[in-house]
Design a protein around this motif. Structure first.
Motif, PDB file in Angstrom:
ATOM      1  N   LYS A   1      43.255  41.605  53.823  1.00 23.04           N
ATOM      2  CA  LYS A   1      42.791  42.606  52.852  1.00 23.04           C
ATOM      3  C   LYS A   1      43.734  42.694  51.670  1.00 23.04           C
ATOM      4  O   LYS A   1      43.287  42.844  50.524  1.00 23.04           O
ATOM      5  CB  LYS A   1      42.660  43.986  53.521  1.00 23.04           C
ATOM      6  N   ARG A   2      45.012  42.590  51.921  1.00 21.97           N
ATOM      7  CA  ARG A   2      45.984  42.627  50.829  1.00 21.97           C
ATOM      8  C   ARG A   2      45.820  41.419  49.912  1.00 21.97           C
ATOM      9  O   ARG A   2      45.954  41.522  48.698  1.00 21.97           O
ATOM     10  CB  ARG A   2      47.420  42.701  51.370  1.00 21.97           C
TER      11      ARG A   2
ATOM     12  N   ARG B   1      42.934  41.813  47.561  1.00 20.38           N
ATOM     13  CA  ARG B   1      43.225  42.745  46.458  1.00 20.38           C
ATOM     14  C   ARG B   1      44.110  42.124  45.393  1.00 20.38           C
ATOM     15  O   ARG B   1      44.135  42.595  44.257  1.00 20.38           O
ATOM     16  CB  ARG B   1      43.892  44.008  47.001  1.00 20.38           C
TER      17      ARG B   1
END
Length: 112
Positions: A107-108, A111
């Motif tokens: 998820k990081r 982003r």
């Protein structure tokens, strides 16, 4: 609510009491008589006997009678099932946490 009667539940129930855990620690040093054990606690001998009955019922100790002496000792393998259960839980939770960490990293990256 009824009490669980399976072996693992009896072991964990026995281990839930600090006096019983202390008794197991003392017996880990070697077999001893009920009288010697009772002398180390500020409770009645019948109370110690009740604790010993719980430990015996859980398969954690053995009690033998020789003449007028009642001796207690740790039962070899008494904690094996509990240790195996804990190890399995630890492995499963470790795997879950690893998956969570991977998910967070992914998820990081999305982003960034």
């Amino acid at each position: 609510m009824s009490m669980a009667t399976d072996e693992l539940s009896r072991v964990f129930s026995a281990l839930a009491d600090p006096t019983r855990r202390d008794i197991l620690s003392r017996l880990g040093e070697g077999p001893t008589t009920v009288g010697d054990l009772a002398g180390k606690y500020s409770m009645s001998r019948p109370a110690i006997s009740q604790h010993l009955a719980v430990l015996d019922g859980a398969g954690l100790i053995t009690r033998t009678v020789s003449a007028q002496w009642r001796e207690c000792s740790v039962r070899e393998g008494g904690l094996d099932d509990a240790a195996e259960w804990v190890a399995k839980q630890r492995a499963e939770w470790s795997q879950r946490l690893d998956f969570l960490e991977e998910h967070i990293r992914a998820k990081r990256k999305e982003r960034s």
